[in-house]
Design a protein around this motif. Structure first.
Motif, PDB file in Angstrom:
ATOM      1  N   ASP A 403       0.834  -1.197   0.000  1.00  0.00           N
ATOM      2  CA  ASP A 403       0.000   0.000   0.000  1.00  0.00           C
ATOM      3  C   ASP A 403       0.866   1.243   0.000  1.00  0.00           C
ATOM      4  O   ASP A 403       2.098   1.176   0.149  1.00  0.00           O
ATOM      5  N   ALA A 404       0.232   2.387  -0.147  1.00  0.00           N
ATOM      6  CA  ALA A 404       0.962   3.656  -0.254  1.00  0.00           C
ATOM      7  C   ALA A 404       1.557   4.109   1.062  1.00  0.00           C
ATOM      8  O   ALA A 404       2.354   5.059   1.096  1.00  0.00           O
ATOM      9  N   ASP A 405       1.186   3.479   2.175  1.00  0.00           N
ATOM     10  CA  ASP A 405       1.695   3.874   3.499  1.00  0.00           C
ATOM     11  C   ASP A 405       3.026   3.224   3.839  1.00  0.00           C
ATOM     12  O   ASP A 405       3.535   3.391   4.948  1.00  0.00           O
ATOM     13  N   GLY A 406       3.604   2.455   2.900  1.00  0.00           N
ATOM     14  CA  GLY A 406       4.886   1.812   3.168  1.00  0.00           C
ATOM     15  C   GLY A 406       4.750   0.454   3.821  1.00  0.00           C
ATOM     16  O   GLY A 406       5.679   0.014   4.507  1.00  0.00           O
ATOM     17  N   GLY A 407       3.613  -0.213   3.614  1.00  0.00           N
ATOM     18  CA  GLY A 407       3.394  -1.507   4.235  1.00  0.00           C
ATOM     19  C   GLY A 407       3.362  -2.627   3.218  1.00  0.00           C
ATOM     20  O   GLY A 407       2.853  -2.477   2.109  1.00  0.00           O
ATOM     21  N   ILE A 408       3.941  -3.773   3.597  1.00  0.00           N
ATOM     22  CA  ILE A 408       3.860  -5.010   2.816  1.00  0.00           C
ATOM     23  C   ILE A 408       3.184  -6.049   3.695  1.00  0.00           C
ATOM     24  O   ILE A 408       3.647  -6.313   4.813  1.00  0.00           O
ATOM     25  N   GLU A 409       2.085  -6.613   3.222  1.00  0.00           N
ATOM     26  CA  GLU A 409       1.368  -7.625   3.977  1.00  0.00           C
ATOM     27  C   GLU A 409       1.471  -8.964   3.256  1.00  0.00           C
ATOM     28  O   GLU A 409       1.357  -9.033   2.026  1.00  0.00           O
ATOM     29  N   ILE A 410       1.664 -10.030   4.030  1.00  0.00           N
ATOM     30  CA  ILE A 410       1.701 -11.395   3.530  1.00  0.00           C
ATOM     31  C   ILE A 410       0.481 -12.119   4.098  1.00  0.00           C
ATOM     32  O   ILE A 410       0.366 -12.274   5.321  1.00  0.00           O
ATOM     33  N   HIS A 411      -0.436 -12.564   3.212  1.00  0.00           N
ATOM     34  CA  HIS A 411      -1.653 -13.261   3.644  1.00  0.00           C
ATOM     35  C   HIS A 411      -1.559 -14.723   3.219  1.00  0.00           C
ATOM     36  O   HIS A 411      -1.095 -15.029   2.104  1.00  0.00           O
ATOM     37  N   ASP A 412      -1.983 -15.625   4.090  1.00  0.00           N
ATOM     38  CA  ASP A 412      -2.151 -17.020   3.692  1.00  0.00           C
ATOM     39  C   ASP A 412      -3.512 -17.498   4.163  1.00  0.00           C
ATOM     40  O   ASP A 412      -4.220 -16.779   4.885  1.00  0.00           O
ATOM     41  N   GLU A 413      -3.897 -18.706   3.781  1.00  0.00           N
ATOM     42  CA  GLU A 413      -5.206 -19.253   4.130  1.00  0.00           C
ATOM     43  C   GLU A 413      -5.061 -20.513   4.975  1.00  0.00           C
ATOM     44  O   GLU A 413      -5.878 -21.417   4.917  1.00  0.00           O
ATOM     45  N   GLY A 414      -4.000 -20.541   5.783  1.00  0.00           N
ATOM     46  CA  GLY A 414      -3.745 -21.687   6.644  1.00  0.00           C
ATOM     47  C   GLY A 414      -4.471 -21.584   7.973  1.00  0.00           C
ATOM     48  O   GLY A 414      -5.419 -20.804   8.135  1.00  0.00           O
ATOM     49  N   PRO A 415      -4.000 -22.336   8.971  1.00  0.00           N
ATOM     50  CA  PRO A 415      -4.670 -22.342  10.283  1.00  0.00           C
ATOM     51  C   PRO A 415      -4.475 -21.050  11.079  1.00  0.00           C
ATOM     52  O   PRO A 415      -5.147 -20.831  12.090  1.00  0.00           O
ATOM     53  N   GLY A 416      -3.560 -20.183  10.664  1.00  0.00           N
ATOM     54  CA  GLY A 416      -3.337 -18.922  11.372  1.00  0.00           C
ATOM     55  C   GLY A 416      -2.454 -19.077  12.605  1.00  0.00           C
ATOM     56  O   GLY A 416      -1.954 -20.164  12.915  1.00  0.00           O
ATOM     57  N   ILE A 417      -2.263 -17.986  13.295  1.00  0.00           N
ATOM     58  CA  ILE A 417      -1.420 -17.956  14.507  1.00  0.00           C
ATOM     59  C   ILE A 417      -2.330 -17.716  15.705  1.00  0.00           C
ATOM     60  O   ILE A 417      -3.024 -16.692  15.762  1.00  0.00           O
ATOM     61  N   PRO A 418      -2.353 -18.627  16.693  1.00  0.00           N
ATOM     62  CA  PRO A 418      -3.197 -18.419  17.877  1.00  0.00           C
ATOM     63  C   PRO A 418      -2.825 -17.112  18.586  1.00  0.00           C
ATOM     64  O   PRO A 418      -1.659 -16.699  18.599  1.00  0.00           O
ATOM     65  N   GLU A 419      -3.821 -16.484  19.164  1.00  0.00           N
ATOM     66  CA  GLU A 419      -3.585 -15.192  19.821  1.00  0.00           C
ATOM     67  C   GLU A 419      -2.549 -15.295  20.934  1.00  0.00           C
ATOM     68  O   GLU A 419      -1.732 -14.391  21.132  1.00  0.00           O
TER      69      GLU A 419
END
Length: 489
Positions: A403-419
């Motif tokens: 995005d224009a704010d200087g951020g790079i996001e990595i998305h996956d569709e796995g089980p995720g990271i528990p809180e």
């Protein structure tokens, strides 16, 4: 046993200053007494002393007349006050006088003077005629009037003249003795009334001035404490300033500086050891890889080559981790969107081999300029992508978003990271799944790289499926945006 509470320097100084002021007040009184003793000022009370000595010395002769005996006390008083004069009368008209009696006092008498018990006689301000003491007293010669003064004129006083007039009348019992049960409480209240205003004034002055004095005196120490609060892993070798530190605190600051030096030396020794160890491991790992490639193709040799690759990757990450400590390399302004697009393209074959689709999405059509060491940012994004490949469940889509704010996001569709694990996954060598092939350094390296570039790594959380990790970097010429709803690394 409870630990002692730390004492406030301000209130310690307040208490001690009040005690110091009280001691100073006592010393001042003692000094004043010493000065008065040396100066020997004439006190009006000397006239009262003259009446006392004369009343003890007056007597009658055989004819009933009055005369003054030469007692030892009166003789000593005459030596101190050679200008002593007096007039003594009784009710029968007998009189004795000595000394240079001023004309104004020569004719003193009458019914009024007979009824007065005790009085001090003085003239208007500026009149040089002396003060005198008058009393009707009971003596061995009966009741007589005594008029006396220790000087014949105010001109005789060449130094300090102090006038003290005190009249104390205490309660007495039936025998004429002081009734101390009634006198002592009144006397205590009198003393308290005299001392309490002085104590209150000194206490209030101390309370008002001490905080300002403490702040001014400890300004250098407060500045040094602020400097110590800014010490972190990146500037651990800094030495605290001692120029403005109070002398009493300087040894502690020097000891703290010495401790920082020892810690920095130990930290550098540890880093050198890890760097050397990572370098030394690369040679035997390369030999193992070469020999493994010569083995026949079977499940065991394939598993061995995979383990060797994992070991090689761990050694490289250890080396990269130590290189980051030195912050080497120059920085340049690059387009973050273009950089992320290139990294995504390079990782597409690896993602496809692992069973993923890799998608790149840019939420801006303009360049996103960032001042970075491009190789390190590439390494950080690669670690995040490798983490998504490792833990994404080998299915779905891995998305790289810029995005224009200087951020790079990595998305996956796995089980995720528990809180509960969102903070721990950034710890070195911590693995979310113990049997995974990762070494547990990828996210830690990404966070350190972001920190060295004044950025951060956040684990985003929301209603979506899978994990979303954001690498945020400051855009050149643009204020950094507020942190998103995330567990900050």
């Amino acid at each position: 046993m409870k630990d002692p509470r730390p004492r406030s320097l301000q209130w310690v100084l307040v208490r001690r200053l009040i005690l110091l002021q009280a001691a100073t007040f006592v010393a001042f009184i003692a000094l004043l007494i010493a000065i008065l003793t040396i100066a020997q000022p004439r006190l009006i009370i000397d006239n009262e002393a003259a009446i006392k000595h004369l009343s003890e010395a007056v007597a009658r002769d055989d004819g009933g007349g009055l005369y003054v005996r030469d007692t030892e006390e009166l003789r000593a008083f005459r030596d101190d006050f050679p200008s002593l004069w007096f007039v003594i009368r009784d009710g029968a008209g007998h009189m004795v006088r000595q000394g240079s009696v001023p004309p104004a006092y020569a004719a003193a008498g009458g019914a009024l003077m007979t009824n007065i018990g005790r009085a001090t006689l003085r003239f208007d301000q500026g009149d040089r005629r002396p003060e005198a003491a008058f009393a009707n007293v009971d003596t061995d010669a009966g009741r007589v009037q005594i008029l006396a003064s220790s000087i014949a004129s105010r001109d005789e006083n060449d130094g300090l003249e102090v006038e003290i007039s005190v009249n104390v009348d205490t309660a007495k019992d039936a025998n004429g003795n002081p009734d101390w049960l009634r006198v002592l409480p009144v006397l205590a209240l009198l003393i308290l009334g005299l001392l309490l205003p002085i104590i209150l004034v000194m206490g209030v002055a101390t309370l008002v001035t001490t905080p300002a004095v403490v702040r001014r005196s400890l300004a250098g120490l407060i500045s040094t404490a602020d400097q110590a609060g800014r010490i972190d892993i990146d500037n651990r070798a800094v030495q605290l300033e001692t120029a403005r530190v109070p002398t009493e605190i300087a040894p502690m600051v020097h000891a703290f500086n010495n401790a920082l030096s020892r810690l920095d030396e130990g930290y550098d020794q540890r880093n050198r050891f890890l760097t050397d160890a990572a370098h030394e491991l690369r040679t035997p790992i390369a030999i193992l890889r070469t020999r493994a490639e010569l083995l026949q193709e079977d499940p065991q040799s394939a598993s061995l080559r995979k383990d060797i690759e994992r070991l090689s990757h761990l050694a490289q990450q250890l080396l990269d981790r130590q290189v980051l400590e030195h912050g080497s390399g120059s920085r340049e302004t690059v387009d973050l969107a273009a950089l992320a697009r290139t990294i995504a393209a390079d990782f597409a074959p690896l993602a496809f081999e692992a069973g993923y689709e890799l998608d790149f999405e840019a939420r801006t059509t303009r360049p996103v300029p960032v001042l970075v060491q491009a190789q390190q940012i590439e390494q950080a994004v690669a670690n995040l992508l490798r983490n998504a490949v490792e833990h994404g469940g080998n299915r779905g889509t891995i998305t790289v978003l810029v995005d224009a704010d200087g951020g790079i996001e990595i998305h996956d569709e796995g089980p995720g990271i528990p809180e509960a694990e969102r903070d721990r996954v950034f710890e070195p060598f911590y693995r979310l799944r113990p049997r995974s092939s990762g070494a547990g350094l990828g996210l830690n390296l990404a966070r350190e790289i972001a920190r060295l570039h004044a950025g951060r790594v956040d684990i985003l959380f929301g209603a979506w499926v899978g994990a979303r990790i954001r690498l945020q970097l400051p855009v050149v010429g643009v204020a950094q945006p507020a942190a998103p709803s995330a567990a900050s690394a």
